[in-house]
Design an enzyme around this catalytic site. Structure first.
Site, mmCIF file in Angstrom:
data_model
loop_
_atom_site.group_PDB
_atom_site.id
_atom_site.type_symbol
_atom_site.label_atom_id
_atom_site.label_comp_id
_atom_site.label_asym_id
_atom_site.label_seq_id
_atom_site.Cartn_x
_atom_site.Cartn_y
_atom_site.Cartn_z
ATOM 1 N N PHE B 39 0.869 -4.264 -6.505
ATOM 2 C CA PHE B 39 -0.197 -3.617 -7.265
ATOM 3 C C PHE B 39 0.181 -3.543 -8.737
ATOM 4 O O PHE B 39 1.248 -3.017 -9.074
ATOM 5 C CB PHE B 39 -0.459 -2.207 -6.724
ATOM 6 C CG PHE B 39 -1.049 -2.209 -5.345
ATOM 7 C CD1 PHE B 39 -2.424 -2.292 -5.167
ATOM 8 C CD2 PHE B 39 -0.241 -2.134 -4.218
ATOM 9 C CE1 PHE B 39 -2.985 -2.290 -3.896
ATOM 10 C CE2 PHE B 39 -0.792 -2.140 -2.942
ATOM 11 C CZ PHE B 39 -2.163 -2.227 -2.790
ATOM 12 N N VAL B 77 4.348 -1.095 -5.814
ATOM 13 C CA VAL B 77 3.595 -0.659 -6.980
ATOM 14 C C VAL B 77 4.462 -0.889 -8.210
ATOM 15 O O VAL B 77 5.629 -0.490 -8.231
ATOM 16 C CB VAL B 77 3.260 0.847 -6.840
ATOM 17 C CG1 VAL B 77 2.572 1.360 -8.082
ATOM 18 C CG2 VAL B 77 2.409 1.092 -5.605
ATOM 19 N N CYS B 78 3.909 -1.508 -9.238
ATOM 20 C CA CYS B 78 4.683 -1.800 -10.452
ATOM 21 C C CYS B 78 5.058 -0.521 -11.196
ATOM 22 O O CYS B 78 4.181 0.280 -11.538
ATOM 23 C CB CYS B 78 3.900 -2.707 -11.390
ATOM 24 S SG CYS B 78 4.658 -2.827 -13.017
ATOM 25 N N VAL B 79 6.331 -0.353 -11.478
ATOM 26 C CA VAL B 79 6.811 0.893 -12.097
ATOM 27 C C VAL B 79 6.262 1.072 -13.511
ATOM 28 O O VAL B 79 5.872 2.189 -13.894
ATOM 29 C CB VAL B 79 8.351 0.966 -12.079
ATOM 30 C CG1 VAL B 79 8.988 -0.163 -12.886
ATOM 31 C CG2 VAL B 79 8.837 2.308 -12.589
ATOM 32 N N ALA B 82 2.639 1.930 -13.293
ATOM 33 C CA ALA B 82 2.483 3.206 -12.599
ATOM 34 C C ALA B 82 2.828 4.389 -13.502
ATOM 35 O O ALA B 82 2.105 5.385 -13.542
ATOM 36 C CB ALA B 82 3.352 3.231 -11.341
#
Lengths: 132, 119
Positions: B39, B77-79, B82
């Protein structure tokens, strides 16, 4: 040679052709900025990376951007780092430039200008195309 | 076939996550392997456990969470994306994990196809 490494050095190295396609204006949405962030990370992976700018995406590379009026960070200077990251295949679609009254001289970095049909051929040769 | 899935939009404004979910379910039913679901952009909102859609609406946060756990899929999920959107471990739905963009590039390298769902 005995140092710990999370990657298996004996594994055959896979090199794929990754193309990142920028089609949107630099501001108004976050796509341009976050695509650039991906490209800068991707450059560290020893893959064959190319970056394309077409449609309003060509405006991302426009010289002399001034974002003070909209309160956004002007990230156009960061494109200059692509060369430091050995990302050298930067393509801009000829028709998109012409439609916006721009030439390669108006851009912040040296690029290869390709006509749409030439760009189509380069795109067809890619393994992974990430568009935003 | 080994597939990577990239989702670039949140669960409500765009249909991208719905389409990706249905694609992933169909691919699994056909016997394909899902190497990773990643994501990015507003796609990270798909992992927000505080999201409460109306009860007669589909709940993509719950659907992705369930799918990931049922099929042992790596749902990432991409840090960077995010953090700027307030998606942190405190609000992360189970079945998701937060990691770096390198996970996306790796999915592109390791999967036979990376399928992108965006606007």
């Amino acid at each position: 040679m005995s140092e710990m490494n999370e990657f298996d050095e004996d594994a055959p190295e896979i090199v794929k052709r990754f193309m990142y396609v920028n089609r949107r204006a630099p501001y108004g949405t976050i796509y341009a900025l976050e695509c650039l962030e991906v490209v800068l990370i991707a450059a560290a992976f020893d893959q064959d990376v190319s970056v394309v700018f077409l449609d309003d995406g060509v405006c991302q590379l426009k010289k002399n951007q001034d974002t003070t009026g909209i309160g956004m960070k002007n990230f156009s200077k960061t494109f200059g780092a692509l060369d430091d990251y050995d990302v050298e295949k930067i393509y801009v679609e000829k028709e998109s430039l012409a439609a916006r009254g721009l030439t390669a001289d108006d851009l912040v970095i040296p690029v290869e200008v390709l006509a749409a049909d030439e760009l189509r051929e380069v795109m067809a040769q890619q393994d992974v195309v990430i568009s935003s | 076939m080994k597939l990577g899935i990239l989702i670039n939009e949140g669960p409500f404004t765009h249909q991208a996550s719905d389409s990706a979910y249905r694609f992933t379910v169909a691919a699994l039913a056909k016997g394909h392997e899902i190497y990773r679901v990643f994501f990015y952009n507003d796609g990270v909102y798909n992992a927000n456990k505080l999201s409460e859609p109306q009860t007669d609406d589909r709940n993509l946060v719950a659907l992705w969470s369930q799918l990931g756990r049922d099929h042992d899929i790596d749902v990432v999920v991409c840090v960077a994306a995010a953090l700027r959107r307030g998606i942190k471990d405190e609000v992360l739905k189970d079945g998701f994990r937060i990691s770096g963009l390198g996970q996306l590039v790796e999915a592109g390298i390791q999967a036979d196809r990376l399928v992108v769902f965006g606007d």
